[in-house]
Each structure stands twice: as C-alpha cells, then as structure tokens.
Design an enzyme around this catalytic site. Structure first.
Site, PDB file in Angstrom:
ATOM      1  N   ASN A 160       7.952   4.158   4.540  1.00 23.22           N
ATOM      2  CA  ASN A 160       8.602   4.737   3.354  1.00 23.22           C
ATOM      3  C   ASN A 160       8.125   6.137   2.985  1.00 23.22           C
ATOM      4  OD1 ASN A 160       6.105   3.556   2.589  1.00 23.22           O
ATOM      5  ND2 ASN A 160       6.749   3.667   0.453  1.00 23.22           N
ATOM      6  N   GLU A 258      -3.307  -1.467   1.585  1.00 25.91           N
ATOM      7  CA  GLU A 258      -2.509  -0.894   0.494  1.00 25.91           C
ATOM      8  C   GLU A 258      -1.162  -1.590   0.543  1.00 25.91           C
ATOM      9  OE1 GLU A 258      -3.465   1.076  -1.768  1.00 25.91           O
ATOM     10  OE2 GLU A 258      -5.379   1.700  -0.926  1.00 25.91           O
ATOM     11  N   CYS A 292       5.900   2.134  -3.086  1.00 23.17           N
ATOM     12  CA  CYS A 292       5.088   0.997  -3.508  1.00 23.17           C
ATOM     13  C   CYS A 292       4.800   1.070  -5.000  1.00 23.17           C
ATOM     14  CB  CYS A 292       3.791   0.961  -2.724  1.00 23.17           C
ATOM     15  SG  CYS A 292       2.892   2.513  -2.781  1.00 23.17           S
ATOM     16  N   GLU A 393       9.083  -7.416  -5.597  1.00 24.91           N
ATOM     17  CA  GLU A 393       9.347  -6.023  -5.215  1.00 24.91           C
ATOM     18  C   GLU A 393      10.687  -5.949  -4.474  1.00 24.91           C
ATOM     19  OE1 GLU A 393       6.937  -4.509  -1.934  1.00 24.91           O
ATOM     20  OE2 GLU A 393       6.654  -2.668  -3.077  1.00 24.91           O
ATOM     21  N   GLU A 470      -7.896   4.235  -1.226  1.00 26.50           N
ATOM     22  CA  GLU A 470      -7.713   5.439  -0.444  1.00 26.50           C
ATOM     23  C   GLU A 470      -7.929   6.624  -1.374  1.00 26.50           C
ATOM     24  OE1 GLU A 470      -5.369   4.904   3.294  1.00 26.50           O
ATOM     25  OE2 GLU A 470      -3.906   4.237   1.821  1.00 26.50           O
TER      26      GLU A 470
HETATM   27  P1  NAP Z   1       5.719  -3.773   6.640  1.00 23.93           P
HETATM   28  O1  NAP Z   1       6.946  -4.403   7.136  1.00 23.93           O
HETATM   29  O2  NAP Z   1       4.621  -4.629   6.154  1.00 23.93           O
HETATM   30  O3  NAP Z   1       5.228  -2.808   7.824  1.00 23.93           O
HETATM   31  C1  NAP Z   1       4.109  -1.986   7.688  1.00 23.93           C
HETATM   32  C2  NAP Z   1       3.535  -1.706   9.052  1.00 23.93           C
HETATM   33  O4  NAP Z   1       3.075  -2.937   9.613  1.00 23.93           O
HETATM   34  C3  NAP Z   1       4.544  -1.143  10.057  1.00 23.93           C
HETATM   35  O5  NAP Z   1       3.893  -0.251  10.933  1.00 23.93           O
HETATM   36  C4  NAP Z   1       4.984  -2.388  10.793  1.00 23.93           C
HETATM   37  O6  NAP Z   1       5.496  -2.131  12.092  1.00 23.93           O
HETATM   38  C5  NAP Z   1       3.679  -3.144  10.876  1.00 23.93           C
HETATM   39  N1  NAP Z   1       3.837  -4.581  11.097  1.00 23.93           N
HETATM   40  C6  NAP Z   1       4.961  -5.348  10.988  1.00 23.93           C
HETATM   41  N2  NAP Z   1       4.678  -6.633  11.312  1.00 23.93           N
HETATM   42  C7  NAP Z   1       3.356  -6.673  11.624  1.00 23.93           C
HETATM   43  C8  NAP Z   1       2.483  -7.711  12.034  1.00 23.93           C
HETATM   44  N3  NAP Z   1       2.898  -8.974  12.200  1.00 23.93           N
HETATM   45  N4  NAP Z   1       1.174  -7.426  12.258  1.00 23.93           N
HETATM   46  C9  NAP Z   1       0.718  -6.156  12.078  1.00 23.93           C
HETATM   47  N5  NAP Z   1       1.527  -5.109  11.719  1.00 23.93           N
HETATM   48  C10 NAP Z   1       2.816  -5.383  11.487  1.00 23.93           C
HETATM   49  O7  NAP Z   1       6.012  -2.764   5.454  1.00 23.93           O
HETATM   50  P2  NAP Z   1       7.138  -1.650   5.403  1.00 23.93           P
HETATM   51  O8  NAP Z   1       8.436  -2.358   5.211  1.00 23.93           O
HETATM   52  O9  NAP Z   1       6.974  -0.698   6.525  1.00 23.93           O
HETATM   53  O10 NAP Z   1       6.728  -0.870   4.080  1.00 23.93           O
HETATM   54  C11 NAP Z   1       7.139  -1.295   2.831  1.00 23.93           C
HETATM   55  C12 NAP Z   1       6.036  -2.053   2.129  1.00 23.93           C
HETATM   56  O11 NAP Z   1       4.856  -1.281   2.125  1.00 23.93           O
HETATM   57  C13 NAP Z   1       6.356  -2.323   0.685  1.00 23.93           C
HETATM   58  O12 NAP Z   1       5.960  -3.614   0.343  1.00 23.93           O
HETATM   59  C14 NAP Z   1       5.521  -1.303  -0.056  1.00 23.93           C
HETATM   60  O13 NAP Z   1       5.199  -1.654  -1.366  1.00 23.93           O
HETATM   61  C15 NAP Z   1       4.320  -1.224   0.809  1.00 23.93           C
HETATM   62  N6  NAP Z   1       3.647   0.054   0.606  1.00 23.93           N
HETATM   63  C16 NAP Z   1       2.447   0.074  -0.041  1.00 23.93           C
HETATM   64  C17 NAP Z   1       1.818   1.288  -0.297  1.00 23.93           C
HETATM   65  C18 NAP Z   1       0.509   1.370  -1.018  1.00 23.93           C
HETATM   66  O14 NAP Z   1      -0.146   2.408  -0.930  1.00 23.93           O
HETATM   67  N7  NAP Z   1       0.086   0.355  -1.743  1.00 23.93           N
HETATM   68  C19 NAP Z   1       2.420   2.468   0.119  1.00 23.93           C
HETATM   69  C20 NAP Z   1       3.644   2.399   0.774  1.00 23.93           C
HETATM   70  C21 NAP Z   1       4.239   1.177   1.017  1.00 23.93           C
HETATM   71  P3  NAP Z   1       7.104  -1.976  12.308  1.00 23.93           P
HETATM   72  O15 NAP Z   1       7.496  -0.765  11.580  1.00 23.93           O
HETATM   73  O16 NAP Z   1       7.233  -1.863  13.759  1.00 23.93           O
HETATM   74  O17 NAP Z   1       7.707  -3.217  11.732  1.00 23.93           O
END
Ligand code: NAP
Length: 490
Positions: A160, A258, A292, A393, A470
């Site tokens: 994102n 995070e 997020c 969310e 972070e």
């Molecule tokens: P996500 O689906 O959890 O993916 C995050 C990362 O993890 C991607 O690189 C993804 O790879 C990888 N991943 C997916 N499945 C995995 C597994 N089984 N084991 C290890 N890694 C795996 O999250 P997203 O949809 O990219 O991002 C949105 C989420 O991130 C939201 O919930 C948001 O709130 C959160 N977020 C939090 C923060 C913070 O600072 N707190 C900041 C930004 C976003 P792929 O892309 O190949 O699936």
C-alpha cells in the site's frame, strides 16, 4: 546491470537482486498493470525459495566479509546519505513510477519519495551514534555493553505504501550494520528494486541488500522461517503477521510486526470544526483508504454530530477520482480488482447489518473510470459498535461516522477494538486532550493534527496492530542486539 527503463515498445523490466547482481529469478515473470487503466507497464522476474536461499547465503557472506558492520560508521552514513540525496534529486521520476505502480496521485507519490529520503537521511545520522554504556558493577571489574547488528535480517513489506514503508526498514537495518533480504509485496515491488540500485550506486557492498520478489505464501513464509535469518521485520495484515510470528518462532528469531488497524477520530463538541473536517478527509481517504492508519471510524459528540456529518459528506463529495497523473485527482484507484471486490463485499454486509450508506457505496458510474479499480468514497452511518464495518479494517475508501455522549463512553468504546494503531483527538480543551491521550490504547495519538509518523519519533501498534516500533531511536534498536562484556581489571 541495472534495471531497464521502458521504451515505447517495451515495458520497464525489473530483475531480482542477489549478491550484488541483477538476476532472472527461477520463478515466473509477473506483469504489473496500472491500477487506474488496467494497462501493463512493467515486468518483474519473480524468485523461488531457491533464489531466497541464495539471497540469505549471499547476505550472510557479505555480512561476514564486506566490513559493512565493522567499518567506519561515517562510511555507512555516507552511503545512506547519498541515497537520501539521490531520492531527492530523482523525486519526479521515482514518484512517477510509484504512481504507475500504486495508482496514488502523483503529488502524494512525490511526497512519499521525499519521506523515504527523510528516512535514509535520519538513519544515516543515527548510524554514527551506536553507543553502548559503561556500567559500574564493583571494583576489580569493568563492564561495558555493545550494540551490535543481528546479521541477516528478513524484511517483508506490503503493497500500500511501498517506498515509504520499505525505506523505514531498509534504512534502519543498514544503519545498524545488518545485511538484508527483502521480500517486497508482489503488487508493488518496484520502489524496493530501485532502492537497491541507488544503494549500489552509493557504494553499498554487494550482498548487503538482496531483493527477491515472489508470492508471499511461498517466499515470505520461507523467509520468516529461514534458519539463516536472525531478525524478521514484517509490515502487512494482522493475519499474515501472526503467521510470520509463528513461522519465526522455532528459530527464536527476533520479530517486529507493523499490522492493521481500525483507527478512530474522536471529535469533541468544542473542536475547531473546520480543522476536524478538513483533517478527517485526508486522514481517511489518502491512498483511497488503503492506509494502515486510515482514521476509518469517526465518533462525533452528539451536539455537533449533524453539523459534522453534513459538512464532512460535502467535502467527501468533492474528492475527484481518476488517473494519478491528473493534477485535479485526489482519490486514486484501489490496488487490484480483488481489493475492489473485498471492499464492495464489506459495504454489502454493512447494508445487510442495517447500516445506512450516506454517500458512495459502489463503483463509480463514469465510463472514463471503468477500466480502473475505483470505488466511490463511502460514508456509512447508523451502525452499532459490534458490526463488522465498525470492528474490521476495510482497507478501502469507506468510513463510519458515529455519535457519542461523553469522554468515558467514547474512550471505552474505541478501546474495545482489538486494534490499537493510531487515534486522533479533536478538541480545544488541552486538559481533556491529554487525559484522553493518556488512556487511549494506541501506538500513536494525534491531537488536532492528523499526520501519524515522523522519522524522529517511534511508530507502531498496540494490541493486534503490532509488535515493536519503527522510526525514531526505537526503530534503530529493533535492528540491534546488546552484548555485555565483563572484564577483570585485577
Ligand atoms: P499482506 O497480505 O499481509 O502482505 C504483506 C506482505 O506479506 C506481502 O509482501 C505479502 O506477499 C507477504 N505475505 C503474504 N502471505 C504471506 C505468508 N503466508 N507468509 C509470509 N509473508 C506473506 O498485507 P497487504 O495486503 O500487502 O497490506 C495491507 C495490510 O498491511 C493491511 O492490513 C494494513 O493495515 C497493513 N499495513 C500496516 C502498516 C503498519 O505500519 N502498521 C503499514 C501498511 C500496511 P504478497 O504481496 O506476495 O502477497
């Protein structure tokens, strides 16, 4: 050889980075499309778990042999500082590529390149301050502590806000002297691959930063569980974060997470309404709500609720959807058709639960937007605290607006959330503001302002929004372990 730019008849071509070399991965090639037009614009060579093993091996060899961790701190600072300068010098070009990849308006992407530059500049300065302590433990003994890097760290990043969120981890990890293996999000890996180019140009030894794009379920999983990785830093959803923690557990690797949020804005009756309304729009709809920290739950004290809602809905109606390269556009598309479906299903379930859609609620009817992943900015009222639309969310342009009567009640209601990433308080009463900030269960509380992260200050979540921090001194500490040395002086 660096990543190749696009020509009129060829897409931008990106390859993984292992041991200081650009490589074709052993996995499939992925074609990235612009989220607002559906047009392909870049290809990325994806890696496999074998490529990831190579990357961990290369990182371990570089950590041991390159002198990155043991060399002069000023040399590390110079490399990171040069990346900050190059990011600033190339803001337009890198911001445009980020806009094509993420779909976010170009002005916001330019700003994000500057925020990434800030992270490199900040951690460059911290890299010259890795001091331990000398600790009195009694006569005849000298005790001192050393702050040392972990060695190989695995970083897993989300789609994102890729350039900013990756820069926080990469700059802090390198400033501490670690070697890194990054698994960027499959949808938005480009800015991390570009950062690898910039770091190489700045003189980072080969193998200290490795980038292996590929499916998270395989590569992220493998990296989290890799016995050669001593520290895992993950940003993404809470569900995946819990999985990463479990995968790293058998190695007892240090993990920081995070994660997601359902961050509230509390608007008290004495608030400066113009500021609360104009601040709540970007706090919610920036990056089409795919943040997020999106303040996606607004609670307004009852006596000002109608006024707030009318004026807020009016402002939301002024958001303009479209291409990130149209200067008038303030709301981009979602990252993918799948994300559109996810968001629309949330809205449908909210309706079925009895919520009222005040504006938006579906795809836009404008045929010019039909090729993109657009969802109208949506305001929902008439909710109960236990409805899914209030507790979960959405990660899209959907906000709920509720009423409250008093301070204790609103604090109790928002603290009932399983998340605790950010919260914003709008009031002119400073005593009230500090009282509420003290009891809110959130990693960041902002008062009469909405920006939740500044490089100098710690950022992270309470409860199911994360582990660790972070940015700030705390962000550097996440990438350091402490050794204590005891010497006999007799
Ligand atoms: P996500 O689906 O959890 O993916 C995050 C990362 O993890 C991607 O690189 C993804 O790879 C990888 N991943 C997916 N499945 C995995 C597994 N089984 N084991 C290890 N890694 C795996 O999250 P997203 O949809 O990219 O991002 C949105 C989420 O991130 C939201 O919930 C948001 O709130 C959160 N977020 C939090 C923060 C913070 O600072 N707190 C900041 C930004 C976003 P792929 O892309 O190949 O699936």
């Amino acid at each position: 050889m660096p990543n190749e730019p696009a020509t009129t008849d060829r897409l931008h071509a990106f390859r993984m980075v292992v041991g200081g070399e650009r490589r074709a991965g052993r996995g499939e090639q992925s074609v990235l499309v612009e989220p607002w037009s559906g047009q392909p614009f870049a290809t990325v060579e994806m890696g496999t778990t074998d490529d990831l093993d190579d990357a961990v091996f290369a990182a371990a060899a570089a950590f041991d042999g390159s002198g990155w961790a043991t060399g002069r701190p000023l040399d590390r600072a110079a490399v990171l500082g040069q990346v900050a300068s190059t990011l600033r010098a190339r803001t337009e070009e890198i911001g445009a590529l980020e806009a094509r990849n993420v779909g976010r308006p170009l002005a916001e992407c330019r700003h994000n390149v500057e925020l990434a530059a800030d992270a490199f500049a900040y951690f460059a300065s911290l890299s010259t301050h890795l001091r331990g302590a000398s600790i009195p433990i009694g006569s005849g003994l000298l005790d001192y502590s050393l702050r040392e890097p972990y060695g190989v760290c695995g970083l897993i990043t989300p789609w994102n806000n890729p350039i900013v969120l990756s820069s926080w981890k990469i700059a802090a990890g390198l400033a501490a002297g670690n070697a890194l293996v990054v698994k960027p999000a499959s949808a938005t890996p480009l800015s991390v691959l570009i950062m690898a180019d910039l770091l190489e140009e700045a003189g980072l030894p080969g193998g200290i930063l490795n980038v292996v794009p590929g499916p998270g379920g395989q590569l992220g999983d493998h990296l989290a569980a890799h016995p050669g990785v001593r520290k895992v830093s993950f940003t993404g959803s809470t569900a995946t974060g819990i999985h990463v923690l479990q995968r790293a557990a058998p190695n007892l690797a240090k993990v920081s997470l995070e994660l997601g949020g359902k961050s509230p804005s509390l608007v008290f009756a004495d608030a400066e309404m113009d500021a609360a309304i104009s601040g709540s729009v970007p706090a919610m709809f920036s990056n089409a709500g795919q943040m997020c920290t999106a303040r996606s739950r607004i609670l307004v004290q009852r006596s000002r609720y109608d006024e707030f809602l009318d004026r807020f809905v009016d402002r939301v109606g002024q958001l303009k959807m479209g291409s990130p390269f149209d200067d008038a556009v303030t709301l981009g598309p979602l990252i993918s058709p799948a994300q559109v479906d996810t968001v629309l299903r949330f809205i449908e379930r909210a309706k079925a639960d009895g919520a009222r859609i005040v504006c938006g609620g579906g795809r836009p009817s404008d045929p010019m937007l039909a090729a993109g992943n657009f969802v109208e900015p949506t305001v929902i009222t008439g909710v109960k605290d236990d409805m899914e639309i209030v507790t979960e969310e959405v990660f899209g342009p959907v906000v709920v607006v509720e009423q409250f009567d008093d301070e204790d009640e609103v604090v109790r209601r928002v603290n009932a959330s399983r998340y605790g990433l950010a919260a914003t308080v709008w009031t002119r009463d400073l005593a009230l503001a500090h009282r509420v900030a003290a009891v809110l269960q959130a990693g960041t509380v902002t008062i009469n302002t909405t920006k939740v992260s500044h490089v100098y200050a710690p950022f992270g979540g309470y409860k199911q929004s994360g582990l660790g921090r972070e940015l700030g001194l705390e962000g550097l500490d996440e990438f350091l372990q402490v050794k204590n040395v005891i010497v006999s002086t007799v």
